[in-house]
Design an enzyme around this catalytic site. Sequence first.
Site, short mmCIF file in Angstrom:
data_model
loop_
_atom_site.label_atom_id
_atom_site.label_comp_id
_atom_site.label_asym_id
_atom_site.label_seq_id
_atom_site.Cartn_x
_atom_site.Cartn_y
_atom_site.Cartn_z
CB SER B 11 -0.94 -0.06 1.21
OG SER B 11 -1.87 0.97 1.18
CG HIS B 38 -4.40 -0.70 -0.74
ND1 HIS B 38 -4.12 -0.74 0.58
CD2 HIS B 38 -5.10 -1.83 -1.01
CE1 HIS B 38 -4.63 -1.84 1.13
NE2 HIS B 38 -5.23 -2.52 0.17
CG ASP B 131 -6.41 -5.04 2.60
OD1 ASP B 131 -7.07 -6.01 3.03
OD2 ASP B 131 -6.36 -4.73 1.40
#
Lengths: 275, 192
Positions: B11, B38, B131
Amino acid sequence: MTPHKDNLDIEISLLLDAIYQKHGYDFRQYSQAHIARRVNNRMLITGLKNVTEVHAKVLHDETFAAELLRDLSITVTEMFRDPEFYKSLREKVIPILKTYPFIKIWHAGCSTGEEAYSMSIILKEEGLYDRATIYATDFNQQALNRAKQGIFSNELMKEYTLNYQLSGGKESFSKYYTSSYDNVIMHQSLGKNIVWANHNLVTDSVFAEVQMIFCRNVLIYFDRNLQNKVHSLFNASLIKGGILCLGSKESLRFNNAHTTYNELDSKHKIFKKKY
Amino acid sequence: MQYKAIVIGVSLGGMNAMKVLFASLPSTFSIPIIIVQHIGARSDNMWINFINTTSNLKLKEVREKEKVELGNVYVAPANYHLLVEMDETFSLTIDQRVNFARPSIDVLFESAAAAYKDKLIGIILTGSNKDGAAGVKRIQEYGGLVVVEDPETAESNTMPLAAIATTKPDHILPLKKIVDLLIQLEQNNLAS
Ligand SMILES: C[S@@+](CC[C@H](N)C(=O)[O-])C[C@H]1O[C@@H](n2cnc3c(N)ncnc32)[C@H](O)[C@@H]1O
């Protein structure tokens, strides 16, 4: 060697058989990873320990079954989703639609209606609305009921307005709805030529003869065989020279249908049926 | 041990991390790599081209229904969840966001774990959210290998820390060492 499957695989496939036999909804050719995820989700929410327990509840508990069926239909959608697609639609497809005296458009898998309302707006701005009928169908009755109402959360309007502007919208977006408290309600006139109907792409037959079909982000949930089956349904419904619009990550590459169409816009997945 | 796929979740800070990773992996690297980065919903994944300018392997966006093939590096498209099916093909969905993310690392990892069982390597790199933590847990439950970027050296340590909190990673390593490990695992693969 005999084919041997995981327990989880077997349980899910038995569950899908049960859902089909008991409730008539056929998820047997949907993406199994997606189904497993949704079933697992429902298990976590309801505290069930395994798929066999889900199986029993699907047969004996109507409320549970209805919830699970809703889980299996993903209704995530947006107005003017993928604005560039709508821009291309205005530029490349509207001139074709203008050549027809009457225009019938089928939105298959319309969810809560955002796409159908988006189309209504474009047709109005292009002066085509009065000769158009939009058939907006889905197998999720709850989503259809919401679509009919045309009520959307206020929070979404900022994003929808941006989408609308990026899509080449010609007006101030707020012209198309009235705000009340947390919600907005789409103007009645936008729904005037929309026919909302329950239709299951897997188990129901040809719906109508139309000039354009929208089926965006629905076929991604189906395996290749089922995609092929639904494409023959579309082929039987679409006039020659008609337009097929798929979602931005969908293509005809793996489908028998690819010989039926020419690409009108390959980036935005707009196809024109050959004569 | 024969590994059939590698999944990577990354991310905030991911651009640099992937630049380092892919500048060092050789073009002959054969285990398929599947990445969730992401990224904004409207991104057109142009960053892939940026990574590809210095990468020996060529990254490409996943196409719906395609089969996972040796030697390929796949990236989840923006605004879609990416799942691996039992038959090692990809599917995409626009399901709700998970951990505020779509694509979500958990969604990829959990489906890949079910498909590849103990033949999967899961890697969590830099990121400022949680996540992937549930995903690596699932990979570990199925007997797969879990590798986490060292929180000390990661550009953003939240995601590695969250992954460490749910699993006992097989390896916690700085990025460069992760590359060495992957090269070694691939060698073992070829030897066995
Ligand atoms: C992710 S939404 C897509 C909505 C919209 N077309 C869009 O792209 O924004 C998928 C929709 O397909 C519908 N759907 C799934 N399977 C279907 C089937 N067999 N028949 C009719 N509709 C179906 C779901 O109920 C859901 O509303």
